[in-house]
Design a protein around this motif. Structure first.
Motif, PDB file in Angstrom:
ATOM      1  N   MET A 247      69.267  35.577 -40.468  1.00 55.55           N
ATOM      2  CA  MET A 247      68.426  36.754 -40.226  1.00 55.55           C
ATOM      3  C   MET A 247      69.119  37.996 -40.787  1.00 55.55           C
ATOM      4  O   MET A 247      70.338  38.082 -40.792  1.00 55.55           O
ATOM      5  CB  MET A 247      68.149  36.911 -38.728  1.00 55.55           C
ATOM      6  N   ASP A 248      68.359  38.927 -41.212  1.00 53.04           N
ATOM      7  CA  ASP A 248      68.849  40.179 -41.767  1.00 53.04           C
ATOM      8  C   ASP A 248      69.545  40.991 -40.667  1.00 53.04           C
ATOM      9  O   ASP A 248      68.908  41.399 -39.693  1.00 53.04           O
ATOM     10  CB  ASP A 248      67.649  40.938 -42.346  1.00 53.04           C
ATOM     11  N   ILE A 249      70.834  41.207 -40.807  1.00 54.73           N
ATOM     12  CA  ILE A 249      71.619  41.871 -39.753  1.00 54.73           C
ATOM     13  C   ILE A 249      71.158  43.303 -39.485  1.00 54.73           C
ATOM     14  O   ILE A 249      70.986  43.674 -38.319  1.00 54.73           O
ATOM     15  CB  ILE A 249      73.129  41.791 -40.055  1.00 54.73           C
ATOM     16  N   PRO A 250      70.908  44.143 -40.500  1.00 53.98           N
ATOM     17  CA  PRO A 250      70.410  45.496 -40.197  1.00 53.98           C
ATOM     18  C   PRO A 250      69.067  45.474 -39.445  1.00 53.98           C
ATOM     19  O   PRO A 250      68.850  46.266 -38.531  1.00 53.98           O
ATOM     20  CB  PRO A 250      70.270  46.151 -41.567  1.00 53.98           C
ATOM     21  N   ALA A 251      68.192  44.547 -39.805  1.00 59.09           N
ATOM     22  CA  ALA A 251      66.898  44.445 -39.122  1.00 59.09           C
ATOM     23  C   ALA A 251      67.093  43.979 -37.677  1.00 59.09           C
ATOM     24  O   ALA A 251      66.442  44.481 -36.758  1.00 59.09           O
ATOM     25  CB  ALA A 251      65.981  43.485 -39.862  1.00 59.09           C
ATOM     26  N   LEU A 252      68.000  43.033 -37.482  1.00 60.52           N
ATOM     27  CA  LEU A 252      68.288  42.542 -36.129  1.00 60.52           C
ATOM     28  C   LEU A 252      68.887  43.647 -35.275  1.00 60.52           C
ATOM     29  O   LEU A 252      68.502  43.836 -34.115  1.00 60.52           O
ATOM     30  CB  LEU A 252      69.234  41.343 -36.218  1.00 60.52           C
ATOM     31  N   ARG A 253      69.801  44.396 -35.858  1.00 60.90           N
ATOM     32  CA  ARG A 253      70.425  45.526 -35.145  1.00 60.90           C
ATOM     33  C   ARG A 253      69.360  46.549 -34.733  1.00 60.90           C
ATOM     34  O   ARG A 253      69.356  47.039 -33.599  1.00 60.90           O
ATOM     35  CB  ARG A 253      71.472  46.170 -36.044  1.00 60.90           C
ATOM     36  N   LYS A 254      68.438  46.835 -35.639  1.00 54.99           N
ATOM     37  CA  LYS A 254      67.364  47.795 -35.358  1.00 54.99           C
ATOM     38  C   LYS A 254      66.473  47.274 -34.228  1.00 54.99           C
ATOM     39  O   LYS A 254      66.110  48.020 -33.314  1.00 54.99           O
ATOM     40  CB  LYS A 254      66.532  48.042 -36.614  1.00 54.99           C
ATOM     41  N   GLN A 255      66.116  45.999 -34.278  1.00 56.62           N
ATOM     42  CA  GLN A 255      65.278  45.411 -33.227  1.00 56.62           C
ATOM     43  C   GLN A 255      65.983  45.411 -31.875  1.00 56.62           C
ATOM     44  O   GLN A 255      65.364  45.652 -30.839  1.00 56.62           O
ATOM     45  CB  GLN A 255      64.860  43.982 -33.604  1.00 56.62           C
ATOM     46  N   LEU A 256      67.288  45.149 -31.880  1.00 56.50           N
ATOM     47  CA  LEU A 256      68.060  45.206 -30.632  1.00 56.50           C
ATOM     48  C   LEU A 256      67.982  46.602 -30.023  1.00 56.50           C
ATOM     49  O   LEU A 256      67.771  46.755 -28.816  1.00 56.50           O
ATOM     50  CB  LEU A 256      69.528  44.840 -30.881  1.00 56.50           C
ATOM     51  N   LYS A 257      68.152  47.598 -30.855  1.00 57.12           N
ATOM     52  CA  LYS A 257      68.124  48.991 -30.380  1.00 57.12           C
ATOM     53  C   LYS A 257      66.747  49.334 -29.812  1.00 57.12           C
ATOM     54  O   LYS A 257      66.637  49.917 -28.729  1.00 57.12           O
ATOM     55  CB  LYS A 257      68.483  49.934 -31.528  1.00 57.12           C
ATOM     56  N   ILE A 258      65.693  48.949 -30.523  1.00 61.36           N
ATOM     57  CA  ILE A 258      64.322  49.240 -30.089  1.00 61.36           C
ATOM     58  C   ILE A 258      64.003  48.525 -28.778  1.00 61.36           C
ATOM     59  O   ILE A 258      63.516  49.139 -27.822  1.00 61.36           O
ATOM     60  CB  ILE A 258      63.311  48.856 -31.188  1.00 61.36           C
ATOM     61  N   LYS A 259      64.262  47.226 -28.734  1.00 58.93           N
ATOM     62  CA  LYS A 259      63.929  46.435 -27.534  1.00 58.93           C
ATOM     63  C   LYS A 259      64.768  46.852 -26.326  1.00 58.93           C
ATOM     64  O   LYS A 259      64.272  46.892 -25.206  1.00 58.93           O
ATOM     65  CB  LYS A 259      64.127  44.934 -27.801  1.00 58.93           C
ATOM     66  N   ALA A 260      66.034  47.166 -26.556  1.00 61.30           N
ATOM     67  CA  ALA A 260      66.893  47.602 -25.449  1.00 61.30           C
ATOM     68  C   ALA A 260      66.386  48.922 -24.883  1.00 61.30           C
ATOM     69  O   ALA A 260      66.298  49.098 -23.663  1.00 61.30           O
ATOM     70  CB  ALA A 260      68.339  47.734 -25.913  1.00 61.30           C
ATOM     71  N   GLY A 261      66.026  49.840 -25.762  1.00 58.32           N
ATOM     72  CA  GLY A 261      65.500  51.133 -25.318  1.00 58.32           C
ATOM     73  C   GLY A 261      64.186  50.983 -24.564  1.00 58.32           C
ATOM     74  O   GLY A 261      63.976  51.604 -23.521  1.00 58.32           O
ATOM     75  N   ALA A 262      63.314  50.141 -25.085  1.00 60.05           N
ATOM     76  CA  ALA A 262      62.010  49.927 -24.438  1.00 60.05           C
ATOM     77  C   ALA A 262      62.190  49.284 -23.069  1.00 60.05           C
ATOM     78  O   ALA A 262      61.543  49.685 -22.090  1.00 60.05           O
ATOM     79  CB  ALA A 262      61.123  49.056 -25.321  1.00 60.05           C
ATOM     80  N   THR A 263      63.067  48.302 -22.981  1.00 56.04           N
ATOM     81  CA  THR A 263      63.292  47.616 -21.707  1.00 56.04           C
ATOM     82  C   THR A 263      63.878  48.573 -20.672  1.00 56.04           C
ATOM     83  O   THR A 263      63.435  48.598 -19.522  1.00 56.04           O
ATOM     84  CB  THR A 263      64.207  46.395 -21.911  1.00 56.04           C
ATOM     85  N   ALA A 264      64.830  49.377 -21.080  1.00 52.59           N
ATOM     86  CA  ALA A 264      65.429  50.350 -20.163  1.00 52.59           C
ATOM     87  C   ALA A 264      64.390  51.371 -19.704  1.00 52.59           C
ATOM     88  O   ALA A 264      64.333  51.730 -18.519  1.00 52.59           O
ATOM     89  CB  ALA A 264      66.602  51.056 -20.836  1.00 52.59           C
ATOM     90  N   ARG A 265      63.538  51.824 -20.634  1.00 51.08           N
ATOM     91  CA  ARG A 265      62.501  52.800 -20.283  1.00 51.08           C
ATOM     92  C   ARG A 265      61.491  52.198 -19.308  1.00 51.08           C
ATOM     93  O   ARG A 265      61.104  52.831 -18.318  1.00 51.08           O
ATOM     94  CB  ARG A 265      61.789  53.278 -21.551  1.00 51.08           C
TER      95      ARG A 265
END
Length: 110
Positions: free
Chosen positions: A1-19
């Protein structure tokens, strides 16, 4: 998997889950406040309309809790799956976004 894309998805999903978790906690507090308000109205002998209205507000808070709980569960599952995928990438082992996502999962699992 594309590491920059995975990193971006981690950031998005983590933020959404916390919110979403924060939103759920807000609705839970709101429900407690509505119950206190309704009980005070009853104790003070308020008009029936006011008591009924307070009951409707309480019901609305309960509906929001149910909805928010479902959204948190869905987001948590998606984040968990993403973290599992990210663990397969050694380059992300010490990545800030990965560690933050893991922390959110651990915090919510308690």
């Amino acid at each position: 998997m594309d590491i920059p894309a995975l990193r971006k998805q981690l950031k998005i999903k983590a933020g959404a889950t916390a919110r979403l978790k924060k939103e759920l906690e807000h609705y839970q507090k709101e429900l407690v406040d509505q119950k206190v308000k309704k009980n005070k109205l009853i104790a003070d002998g308020a008009e029936q309309w006011d008591i009924t209205n307070a009951g409707k507000m309480e019901d609305e808070s309960e509906k929001m809790i149910k909805d928010a709980t479902a959204r948190v569960a869905k987001s948590f599952g998606e984040l968990r799956d993403l973290v599992v995928s990210a663990k397969k990438e050694p380059a992300l082992a010490q990545d800030e976004d990965f560690l933050k996502a893991e922390g959110i999962l651990e915090e919510m699992a308690l």
